[in-house]
Scaffold this motif. Structure first.
Motif, PDB file in Angstrom:
ATOM      1  N   GLU A  12      17.007   3.232 -11.800  1.00  0.00           N
ATOM      2  CA  GLU A  12      16.978   3.415 -13.250  1.00  0.00           C
ATOM      3  C   GLU A  12      15.569   3.236 -13.800  1.00  0.00           C
ATOM      4  O   GLU A  12      15.101   4.037 -14.592  1.00  0.00           O
ATOM      5  N   ALA A  13      14.899   2.177 -13.349  1.00  0.00           N
ATOM      6  CA  ALA A  13      13.569   1.886 -13.887  1.00  0.00           C
ATOM      7  C   ALA A  13      12.618   3.054 -13.676  1.00  0.00           C
ATOM      8  O   ALA A  13      11.810   3.365 -14.540  1.00  0.00           O
ATOM      9  N   LEU A  14      12.724   3.718 -12.524  1.00  0.00           N
ATOM     10  CA  LEU A  14      11.804   4.810 -12.247  1.00  0.00           C
ATOM     11  C   LEU A  14      12.433   6.165 -12.536  1.00  0.00           C
ATOM     12  O   LEU A  14      11.816   7.195 -12.295  1.00  0.00           O
ATOM     13  N   ASN A  24      15.500   3.860   2.260  1.00  0.00           N
ATOM     14  CA  ASN A  24      14.079   4.095   2.074  1.00  0.00           C
ATOM     15  C   ASN A  24      13.467   3.090   1.112  1.00  0.00           C
ATOM     16  O   ASN A  24      12.370   2.597   1.319  1.00  0.00           O
ATOM     17  N   MET A  25      14.184   2.807   0.065  1.00  0.00           N
ATOM     18  CA  MET A  25      13.678   1.869  -0.926  1.00  0.00           C
ATOM     19  C   MET A  25      13.545   0.474  -0.360  1.00  0.00           C
ATOM     20  O   MET A  25      12.599  -0.242  -0.637  1.00  0.00           O
ATOM     21  N   PHE A  68       0.837  -1.196   0.000  1.00  0.00           N
ATOM     22  CA  PHE A  68       0.000   0.000   0.000  1.00  0.00           C
ATOM     23  C   PHE A  68       0.872   1.247   0.000  1.00  0.00           C
ATOM     24  O   PHE A  68       1.583   1.525   0.956  1.00  0.00           O
ATOM     25  N   ALA A  69       0.827   1.978  -1.089  1.00  0.00           N
ATOM     26  CA  ALA A  69       1.572   3.236  -1.155  1.00  0.00           C
ATOM     27  C   ALA A  69       0.622   4.354  -0.766  1.00  0.00           C
ATOM     28  O   ALA A  69      -0.332   4.639  -1.477  1.00  0.00           O
ATOM     29  N   SER A  70       0.895   4.984   0.377  1.00  0.00           N
ATOM     30  CA  SER A  70      -0.018   5.980   0.926  1.00  0.00           C
ATOM     31  C   SER A  70       0.021   7.278   0.126  1.00  0.00           C
ATOM     32  O   SER A  70       1.007   7.612  -0.507  1.00  0.00           O
ATOM     33  N   GLU A  71      -1.091   8.027   0.208  1.00  0.00           N
ATOM     34  CA  GLU A  71      -1.143   9.309  -0.492  1.00  0.00           C
ATOM     35  C   GLU A  71      -0.358  10.376   0.269  1.00  0.00           C
ATOM     36  O   GLU A  71       0.033  11.383  -0.292  1.00  0.00           O
ATOM     37  N   VAL A  97      10.686   6.937  -5.294  1.00  0.00           N
ATOM     38  CA  VAL A  97      11.400   6.033  -4.387  1.00  0.00           C
ATOM     39  C   VAL A  97      10.395   5.220  -3.567  1.00  0.00           C
ATOM     40  O   VAL A  97      10.572   4.016  -3.365  1.00  0.00           O
ATOM     41  N   LEU A  98       9.324   5.866  -3.129  1.00  0.00           N
ATOM     42  CA  LEU A  98       8.330   5.156  -2.327  1.00  0.00           C
ATOM     43  C   LEU A  98       7.622   4.090  -3.157  1.00  0.00           C
ATOM     44  O   LEU A  98       7.313   3.006  -2.678  1.00  0.00           O
ATOM     45  N   LEU A  99       7.395   4.419  -4.407  1.00  0.00           N
ATOM     46  CA  LEU A  99       6.798   3.428  -5.308  1.00  0.00           C
ATOM     47  C   LEU A  99       7.725   2.220  -5.415  1.00  0.00           C
ATOM     48  O   LEU A  99       7.299   1.066  -5.349  1.00  0.00           O
TER      49      LEU A  99
END
Ligand SMILES: Nc1ncnc2c1ncn2[C@@H]1O[C@H](COP(=O)(O)OP(=O)(O)OP(=O)(O)O)[C@@H](O)[C@H]1O
Ligand SMILES: [Mg+2]
Lengths: 363, 533
Positions: free
Chosen positions: B403-405, B374-375, B355-358, B427-429
């Motif tokens: 790199e991907a993001l 963090n990642m 769950f990635a919070s808003e 990073v959070l994603l």
């Protein structure tokens, strides 16, 4: 309007620039100031007593002022290490002095009451018993903080005040004196010329540093201290982590309490480890760990503990009247804390750095 | 255009008939630890204009704002206010000079009330004390102007991030400022709130206030702004009249190249979702008093389910309950057909939910840790502290996702708090993608992300679903929800009111559903008006 598309020459940060920025970080490392302060104190002492830095290797043990400082600092270093982790989780433990007293009381009473008070085996059992009590006390503190959610300063205040009473109960209100070679050896003994107390402190330091940095404990402790809610949502078991650090600091306090008891060959429920919680907190802060939690530095705490111990020696060494002891100590502490304050450092060189990195916060 | 950095800005970009600028920045440069963030940037603000500050994530917009308002001390350059050279030592200084600012990350006190937050530092006095009544009355008036119906006496932290954002804006417009700076004020607002905000902004503009507006929503920029200044990589690219600039041109200015794909996502190749199989997650009657009425939901393998609804409709609450971020009062959760106890985030993660919070700042970012830490946080937490991720694996994982993001700077050792808002979001994603979840709950995943990266992230979500991941996608931007979703769950007043196949569903149809339900509920029942969350 195609001319607007000509990309302005945009240098990415070059490698030297990056390296410069890393150097900059090293220069701003929190360890710099406490180490400088310690060196300054040592220098002052050397001016007053030119032989201050000499370590005598000739006898069957190392001797000299530096060795004494290291030995005397051992209990504070131990408690400081535990306190560092507690503070990193945004907590604090005021009960460490009382826990140290309890540990000493339990060990001494057991030794005094046993059929063979001088035997090594008695001492081992007594110490194990004392440390087991400390684990229980740590669990209690951890329970109050992590399960019941009581503010750490209040939760540990309970044991800080009640703990000395417990120790009195254990010793029956007496100062229990013992003669046991192993117990006193912990404080005044030597192995390979080096004081045992120093070896114990070093061993605990090494073990803690290893566990904290080689496992993920350090990172998770910091995460919980910096942003508890984000950590919870990321699945960090903050309850377990908080519980662990309170048990750890109690264990450290227990070890320190045994050293203190060994040093005097007695359990003094009222005075053993008195005010050591404040010195420990001070050591942590001088070492550059913020009371707001988050990033911590074990090395910094060790330096902080050495600083505080050296300060006490300095005061006597310089012949400063003992009535002014505390004032002198307060001045030194304020000086160190001031140098570390971001505001003061910022004022010293405002044009070079962002004005308020903390307030600016993210993005 | 590169010469414009040193020469005076072109006459064409000046508003006709205007006198002197209220604020002018010249030759502004600032570097962090030797790495330049802004280099020789200029900005001119005229009274009575809305000035959009544009640029990709990390271009330096927020830094420019902070340098202007005294949060950072610039290394070089001058700030001229009303023809006088000024140097603000703190945000309070700039505020005293009539510059009112809403920074990108809401900087209020979560444990104070809404009214206290709005009037902090300028409380109405009453008999020598703070007049609580007067304070609340004044707060309510300002909030109403923004169309926000919250109790000024309620604690700020209990409101969703969008409300907090509006409170921060209300605080800023409450003073009679001559310059109002809004750094991504609309990043989590619905169309309605945006419209209200724009009304307020237009009123202020017509009264002569100069307004700086930062947003990654180009439509909003073209609707509200009169002029714009574009930054790229910390440099000034140009200053334009909005009326003489096309969207395409603006994107080119920002990116320095053409944007490849902004069209419909190609989800043709993805295999059709098989709804006969056991769903990855199925919830029955999930609810919590005051947050969400009992709700059913199924999400299948490879399916993207969009939650559409307005602010306070319960879309975030549904995701939070499903993930155990808040404990549900009622309902059951089944994972792969088996009853599962999901009362805490940890239990959810063990069942391979993510769950990635808003609320990036309060519930995501660990500011003082590095980007790498963090990642890896969620992955490491689920392994337990005794089993650290081996260093080699750490390095490769982090490098791959950087790199991907396209995180900038792609430095694993950078402190998270020094990243720009959009890059923190990426990073959070990555933190959640690293856990390889079976169900990914995304609450506003593109919040604060620039046009180019937004398309990339949408593409990424589509790809993940194509590879079998189940996704729940929440966004205030309905277009985005519709573009991505196989199925859309429409919510209103903290309950589910409809479920539609994605495909050809249009924004209009969704809004109609919501509106129709509104009339319906008003005729048949009275809904209880408890505060959200
Ligand atoms: N305090 C700081 N220390 C180090 N670097 C910083 C700091 N603040 C910003 N930066 C860097 O400066 C650059 C510009 O950041 P800024 O936050 O201004 O971007 P932005 O244009 O606001 O982006 P976004 O759209 O993502 O919010 C980024 O590369 C960022 O990493
Ligand atoms: Mg920004």
């Amino acid at each position: 309007m195609t001319d607007t598309l000509t990309p302005p020459d945009l240098p990415e940060a070059t490698e030297p620039e990056r390296r410069a920025s890393r150097l900059e970080t090293a220069r701003r490392s929190p360890l710099v100031w406490p180490v400088l302060a310690l060196v300054l104190l040592l220098a002052v002492n050397t001016v007053a007593t030119p032989t201050f830095l000499l370590v005598d290797l000739s006898g069957d043990r190392l001797s000299g002022p530096l060795v004494n400082i290291a030995r005397n600092a051992a209990p504070l270093v131990l408690i400081g290490l535990g306190m560092t982790l507690v503070i990193a989780t945004r907590g604090i433990d005021l009960s460490v002095g009382a826990v140290a007293a309890i540990a000493g009381a339990v060990a001494c009473v057991h030794i005094a009451g046993s059929p063979d008070p001088g035997a090594a085996s008695t001492a081992v059992v007594a110490m194990s018993l004392a440390l087991a009590c400390c684990v229980a006390l740590g669990l209690w503190n951890g329970f109050l903080v992590s399960v019941l959610g009581i503010q750490p300063i209040i939760a540990t205040l309970v044991l800080m005040t009640a703990g000395r009473g417990l120790a009195m109960l254990v010793t029956d209100g007496q100062i229990t004196t013992v003669t046991n070679g192993v117990l006193s050896g912990l404080a005044v003994g030597h192995v390979a010329k080096v004081p045992v107390a120093v070896l114990v402190a070093l061993a605990v330091l090494g073990l803690t540093a290893f566990v904290v940095r080689r496992t993920a404990l350090g990172m998770l402790v910091e995460a919980v201290g910096i942003n508890p809610e984000a950590s919870r949502l990321a699945g960090v078991r903050s309850r377990t982590i908080i519980w662990t650090v309170y048990v750890f600091v109690a264990l450290c306090a227990g070890l320190a309490g045994l050293m203190i008891a060994g040093n005097t060959n007695a359990a003094d429920a009222n005075n053993a480890g008195l005010w050591i919680e404040l010195d420990a907190i001070l050591a942590v802060v001088i070492g550059g760990t913020s009371l707001a939690g988050g990033r911590f530095s074990l090395a910094g705490t060790v330096v902080g503990a050495l600083f505080i111990t050296t300060l006490a020696v300095t005061i006597t060494n310089l012949g400063i009247p003992s009535q002014t002891n505390y004032v002198f100590k307060a001045i030194a502490v304020i000086a160190v804390c001031l140098i570390q304050s971001p505001q003061v450092r910022h004022a010293l060189r405002r044009r070079r750095t962002p004005a308020r990195t903390v307030a600016g916060g993210a993005a | 255009m590169s010469q414009a950095r040193t020469e005076p800005l072109p006459e064409t970009a000046r508003r006709p008939g205007d006198a002197a600028p209220v604020v002018e920045l010249r030759g502004l440069s600032i570097a962090f630890g030797g790495v330049p963030a802004l280099h020789d940037v200029a900005l001119r603000l005229y009274p009575g204009e809305v000035h959009a500050l544009m640029g990709e994530n990390g271009a330096g917009k927020s830094t420019l704002i902070k340098a202007l308002t005294g949060v950072y001390a610039p290394d070089a350059g001058t700030v001229v206010v009303d023809g006088q050279e000024r140097s603000f030592a703190s945000p309070a200084d700039s505020q005293a000079a009539g510059i009112s600012t809403v920074y990108q990350e809401v900087n209020l006190c979560a444990n104070l009330t809404v009214a206290e937050n709005m009037l902090l530092g300028r409380e109405p006095r009453f008999l020598g004390g703070i007049g609580v009544r007067a304070m609340r009355r004044r707060a309510r008036q300002t909030l109403e102007r923004l169309g926000l119906d919250v109790d000024p006496a309620s604690v700020l932290g209990q409101h969703p991030i969008a409300v907090q954002q509006l409170v921060a804006i209300a605080r800023a417009v409450d003073v009679d400022a001559r310059v109002l700076i809004l750094d991504e004020p609309t990043s989590s607002l619905d169309a309605d709130e945006v419209a209200r905000l724009f009304e307020v902004v237009r009123t202020l503009r017509d009264q002569g206030t100069a307004i700086v507006f930062v947003s990654h929503f180009l439509d909003q920029v073209f609707e509200i702004a009169d002029r714009l200044t574009v930054l790229r990589n910390g440099r000034l690219v140009g200053e334009r009249l909005v009326s003489e600039t096309s969207q395409l041109e603006l994107v080119r200015l920002m990116l320095g190249r053409e944007l490849e794909t902004l069209d419909r996502l190609d989800r043709q190749e993805a295999p059709p979702v098989d709804r006969d199989r056991t769903p990855v997650v199925k919830v029955l009657g999930l609810g919590r008093k005051g947050a969400l009425e009992a709700t059913d939901l199924e999400v299948h393998e490879g399916e993207v389910v969009g939650l559409a609804g307005l602010l306070g409709s319960g879309r975030t609450e549904l995701a939070r309950l499903l993930f155990g971020a808040d404990a549900a009062d009622t309902g059951e959760v089944e994972v792969h057909g088996r009853r599962a106890r999901v009362r805490t985030p940890r239990q959810a993660i063990d069942r391979r939910l993510a769950f990635a919070s808003e609320d990036r700042r309060a519930e995501g970012v660990i500011g003082d840790l590095t980007v790498a830490d963090n990642m890896l946080l969620a992955l490491q937490a689920s392994r337990g502290w005794l089993r650290p991720i081996p260093p080699a694996q750490r390095t490769t994982l982090v490098a791959r996702y950087l790199e991907a993001l396209d995180v900038r700077p792609a430095d694993p050792h950078a402190l998270m708090r020094n990243l720009s808002g959009g890059n923190q979001q990426k990073v959070l994603l990555a933190r959640w993608l690293l856990t390889e979840p079976e169900l990914l709950l995304l609450d506003e995943p593109t919040r604060g992300i620039d046009v180019g990266a937004k398309a990339q992230i949408q593409q990424l979500v589509a790809e993940l679903a194509g590879r079998g991941m189940a996704v729940v996608f929440i966004s205030a931007e309905l277009e985005e929800v519709l573009r991505l979703s196989d199925r859309v769950v429409v919510m209103r007043e903290r309950r589910k009111i409809a479920e539609r196949e994605g495909g050809d569903l249009t924004v209009g149809e969704v809004l109609e559903t919501i509106a129709a339900e509104a009339t319906h509920t008003h005729l048949t029942e009275t809904t209880d008006g408890e505060a959200p969350r």
